[in-house]
Each structure stands twice: as C-alpha cells, then as structure tokens.
Scaffold this motif. Structure first.
Motif, PDB file in Angstrom:
ATOM      1  N   ASN A  47       0.754  -1.178  -0.053  1.00 22.36           N
ATOM      2  CA  ASN A  47      -0.051  -0.026   0.135  1.00 22.36           C
ATOM      3  C   ASN A  47       0.689   1.292  -0.036  1.00 22.36           C
ATOM      4  O   ASN A  47       0.243   2.353   0.099  1.00 22.36           O
ATOM      5  N   GLY A  48       2.110   1.113   0.004  1.00 21.76           N
ATOM      6  CA  GLY A  48       2.964   2.418   0.067  1.00 21.76           C
ATOM      7  C   GLY A  48       4.432   2.227  -0.633  1.00 21.76           C
ATOM      8  O   GLY A  48       4.774   0.844  -0.948  1.00 21.76           O
ATOM      9  N   GLN A  52       7.903   4.249   3.015  1.00 21.62           N
ATOM     10  CA  GLN A  52       6.681   4.549   3.843  1.00 21.62           C
ATOM     11  C   GLN A  52       6.534   3.288   4.696  1.00 21.62           C
ATOM     12  O   GLN A  52       6.189   3.329   5.761  1.00 21.62           O
ATOM     13  N   VAL A  56       5.979   2.787   8.685  1.00 24.24           N
ATOM     14  CA  VAL A  56       4.956   2.283   9.590  1.00 24.24           C
ATOM     15  C   VAL A  56       5.465   1.118  10.500  1.00 24.24           C
ATOM     16  O   VAL A  56       4.928   1.189  11.649  1.00 24.24           O
ATOM     17  N   GLY A 108      -6.027   2.137   3.150  1.00 17.01           N
ATOM     18  CA  GLY A 108      -5.102   3.072   3.158  1.00 17.01           C
ATOM     19  C   GLY A 108      -3.936   3.048   3.961  1.00 17.01           C
ATOM     20  O   GLY A 108      -4.204   2.335   5.046  1.00 17.01           O
ATOM     21  N   LEU A 109      -2.823   3.547   3.786  1.00 15.81           N
ATOM     22  CA  LEU A 109      -1.662   3.294   4.640  1.00 15.81           C
ATOM     23  C   LEU A 109      -1.997   4.047   6.038  1.00 15.81           C
ATOM     24  O   LEU A 109      -1.413   3.430   6.861  1.00 15.81           O
ATOM     25  N   TRP A 110      -2.632   5.024   6.048  1.00 17.20           N
ATOM     26  CA  TRP A 110      -2.889   5.629   7.574  1.00 17.20           C
ATOM     27  C   TRP A 110      -3.711   4.588   8.483  1.00 17.20           C
ATOM     28  O   TRP A 110      -3.095   4.721   9.832  1.00 17.20           O
ATOM     29  N   VAL A 111      -4.269   3.752   8.086  1.00 15.15           N
ATOM     30  CA  VAL A 111      -5.049   2.764   8.935  1.00 15.15           C
ATOM     31  C   VAL A 111      -4.003   1.679   9.368  1.00 15.15           C
ATOM     32  O   VAL A 111      -3.789   1.327  10.544  1.00 15.15           O
ATOM     33  N   ALA A 113      -0.781   2.534   9.878  1.00 11.20           N
ATOM     34  CA  ALA A 113       0.018   3.384  10.687  1.00 11.20           C
ATOM     35  C   ALA A 113      -0.637   3.327  11.981  1.00 11.20           C
ATOM     36  O   ALA A 113      -0.076   3.132  13.183  1.00 11.20           O
ATOM     37  N   ALA A 114      -1.833   3.582  12.008  1.00 10.65           N
ATOM     38  CA  ALA A 114      -2.538   3.550  13.381  1.00 10.65           C
ATOM     39  C   ALA A 114      -2.718   2.153  14.200  1.00 10.65           C
ATOM     40  O   ALA A 114      -2.494   2.159  15.420  1.00 10.65           O
TER      41      ALA A 114
END
Length: 413
Positions: A47-48, A52, A56, A108-111, A113-114
C-alpha cells in the motif's frame, strides 16, 4: 505443597497443568505476534513505497519504547494477568478489525500506521506484565524451569509463525494473515482466564488513589538502584544486549553478503543460533536449577561475546553455523538466567516495573544500534565491528563478575 495450594514443589513445572496453560497462552500470543508483523510488513509494502513501509513498521517500535516503563507501572498497579488478558483482547479485536477492513476495501496506509501505533502501545503493557506472571503461577524453585519453557515456546513461535504468516498471505493476502493472527490471540484468552494465581501483593484501590503513576515509576527506579543484585543485573543486561543485537541482526546479513554466503547462509546461521538457544532452554526446563547462577550468567555472557567476535573471522559457512550454535547456547542460557534471577530476587510489588526496565533496554535501546552497525560495517568491514560489539557484550559479563552480590547470586533450591 505451597501455602497457596497452587503448586507442588516436587512436581517439575513441565508437569504442572497451570504452568502449561500459561505456556500455551504465551506460545499462541507470541505466534500471533509473529504472524501479525509479517502481515503488517506485507500490507505496508503493498500500500505504499518502501520508505513509507519502513515508517509504518518503525512506529510500533517507537511507541513501545516510549511507553515501556509506564507499562511496568500498570502491571504492578492492576496485576499482570489482568493486563495480559486485556492486551491480548485488544490485539485480537484490532487485528480482526483490520482483517475485515482489508477484505472489504483498501483502507490506505494511515490505517496500518494507526494499527502499528496501537500495537506498540499494547506491547508496552503486555511485555512487562507477561514477565511478571511466572512468580504467581510457579513456586520460586521452579522459575528457572519456567524460563526454559518460555524460551522453548518462543523458539516454537519463531519456527511456526513465519511459515504460517507466509502461507496465509499466499492463500488470502494480508487480510487472511491478519485474521490468522487475530485467531491466535483469541486462542490465548481462555487459557489465561483459566490460570490460578497465588495471592502475591498488588496495589489496592486505596493505595492507587494515594499515589500517582509517576511516583510509582520513580519508586520502582529507586528500588532498582538500591538493590544489590538487581541494579547491577540491569547494567549487565543493557551491555550484553547492546553488544549482541547489532551483529546478530544487521551485521549478520552484511557478513553473509561479504563472505558470499547469500540469503541461504543467513538462514543456516540463524538456524544454528536457534538450535543453540533451544538447547539452552531445554536444559533449564529439564534441569530446573543451575548452581551459582550469577557466576554462570556472567561467564556465559563473556564466552558468548568471544563467539560473536569469532563469527567475523570464519571463512566457511559450516564453521560459522557451528559458531552460531555456541552463540545461541550461551546467549539462551544467560538470557534465561537473567529472567530467573530477576523474578526470584525482586519484591513482587515491583516486578512489573523491574521487568519493564530490562525489556526497555532489550527492545527499546539495543535496536538503536542497528543503523550504527550497518554504517560501521560499510565503512570498516565486519571484523572490527563484530569485535567492538563483542567487547561491549563482554564488558557486561566482566562487570557481572566484578559485583560480588551478583556473582554470588543463587536461584532458590
């Protein structure tokens, strides 16, 4: 029988159903952790960009290091079993949730990361608590055996976790791998709930109201600094880990590349290390007690350092594998003795905080040597870097030999 009626002193830990439940839960949880990290790595790469994905993966380690000492306070305040159960329950829910999200959409990548941040925070609670549990399920004279069983469980998790995660990814992608990790965390919960604990002291509600978490942390650090055995033992752990993890992680890959052994060479050397560490864990599981534990601990660290330095001088892969077996045997034995001495010497009220300090050095500070090791090998080659790392590790063993209280420390009979 002990005063609590929870364990029979003459019965070895590997025959105690209560301890076997703990080992089973630990194995399931650790295997789930292995599968989770593989799933996260794969999902982040898919996903990145590689940079990135690296960020993560680093988020979890940073969060774990920042909160580790606080995790020890939580374990001592609320009891280790409660914290371990809550940690595995949160990990189960989070991982199954991200599995569902990946199966239904591309979040997405933000999920990711969370999720990494949440896992890092939960790991900071889980690790001190799981280290503080053994004295509540086993008699003091069985704690060395429990450490051996824990070492064997970890080796099994490493052996099973990576192939299981790879199989899940190949069959159903990252979603399937996250799902498998979640099921493993779920499997640990009924085993943990079935544990019977001895009534060691905990901080009651009234005491929690009279003090603060920061005060609890400073009290734990003061206790550790004043203790004749535990204070020096933490220094030994810090030095030995700092000198050990760089060569056996980043340094090993660079050494294998320089010798022309390739990825297969790394695998063989790591297999040799795992074999030696597993043999050390099996020895403690069966034998139960190592006489003159403090002296043996310090000497095994010093001798293990010599084996680390020798790795960089070995030109042939079979010899390097044999040396790695000796590194694993000595490191596995010294690590288990560190854990057993920590649990037997520490006042149970402070055990979570003391465990968090040793874990902070092992998993928070020591990995900072990875980029330094890689850069140093690139500049000067593996031989001087392995020698310098071995010298730091040996310094830990020499320091342990120089401290009379630690050198004469014994495990209970």
């Amino acid at each position: 029988m002990t005063a609590t009626g929870l364990a029979v002193a003459e019965r070895p830990a590997y025959r105690d159903p209560n301890i076997l439940r703990w080992v089973g839960a630990y194995t399931a949880s650790t295997t789930g952790d292995m599968v989770y990290h593989l799933a996260l790595s794969w999902a982040a790469v898919q996903n990145g960009t590689p940079a990135q994905a690296g960020i993560v993966l680093a988020l979890s380690a940073v969060m774990r290091a920042l909160l580790m000492l606080g995790g020890g306070v939580v374990a001592d305040r609320f009891g280790p079993r409660r914290v371990v159960i809550s940690s595995d329950a949160v990990r189960c829910v989070v991982v199954l949730g991200v599995a569902a999200a990946l199966a239904l959409a591309s979040p997405g990548l933000w999920v990711l990361a969370a999720v990494a941040l949440v896992f890092g925070a939960v790991d900071a609670l889980f690790m001190p608590a799981v280290g503080a549990l053994p004295p509540r399920i086993a008699a003091s004279e069985q704690l060395a055996r429990v450490q051996g069983m824990r070492g064997l469980a970890y080796r099994i998790s490493v052996l099973v976790g990576a192939p299981l995660g790879g199989l899940a990814v190949s069959l159903g992608g990252s979603a399937a791998a996250f799902g498998a990790a979640g099921l493993l965390f779920a499997f640990s919960l009924p085993l943990l709930l079935a544990l019977r604990l001895s009534p060691l002291p905990t901080v009651d509600d009234a005491a929690r109201e009279r003090t603060t978490a920061l005060r609890d942390l400073t009290d734990g650090l003061h206790y550790l600094r004043r203790h004749r055995v535990l204070g020096p033992l933490m220094i030994v752990i810090a030095l030995s880990d700092l000198g050990f993890v760089g060569p056996l992680n980043v340094g090993l890959a660079l050494l294998s590349d320089a010798r022309g052994w390739g990825a297969a060479g790394i695998g063989w050397i790591l297999a040799g290390f795992g074999t030696g560490a597993g043999a050390a864990s099996l020895l403690l599981t069966v034998r139960g007690r190592i006489p003159r534990a403090g002296l043996v601990l310090s000497w095994t660290i010093a001798l293990g350092a010599a084996s680390i330095a020798a790795l960089a001088h070995v030109p042939q892969l079979p010899v390097a594998v044999a040396v790695s077996v000796s590194v694993g045997l000595l490191a596995g034995l010294s690590g288990a003795l560190c854990g057993a001495l920590t649990q037997t010497e520490c006042d149970p009220v402070y055990l979570g905080r003391v465990t968090s300090v040793s874990t902070f050095f092992s998993l928070g500070v020591a990995p900072l040597s990875f980029p330094l090791t890689g850069a140093a090998v690139g500049l000067w080659g593996p031989v001087p870097v392995f020698a310098a790392s071995a010298a730091v590790c040996a310094l830990g063993g020499i320091y342990g030999l120089s401290v009379k209280a630690l050198r004469r420390a014994e495990l209970p009979r």
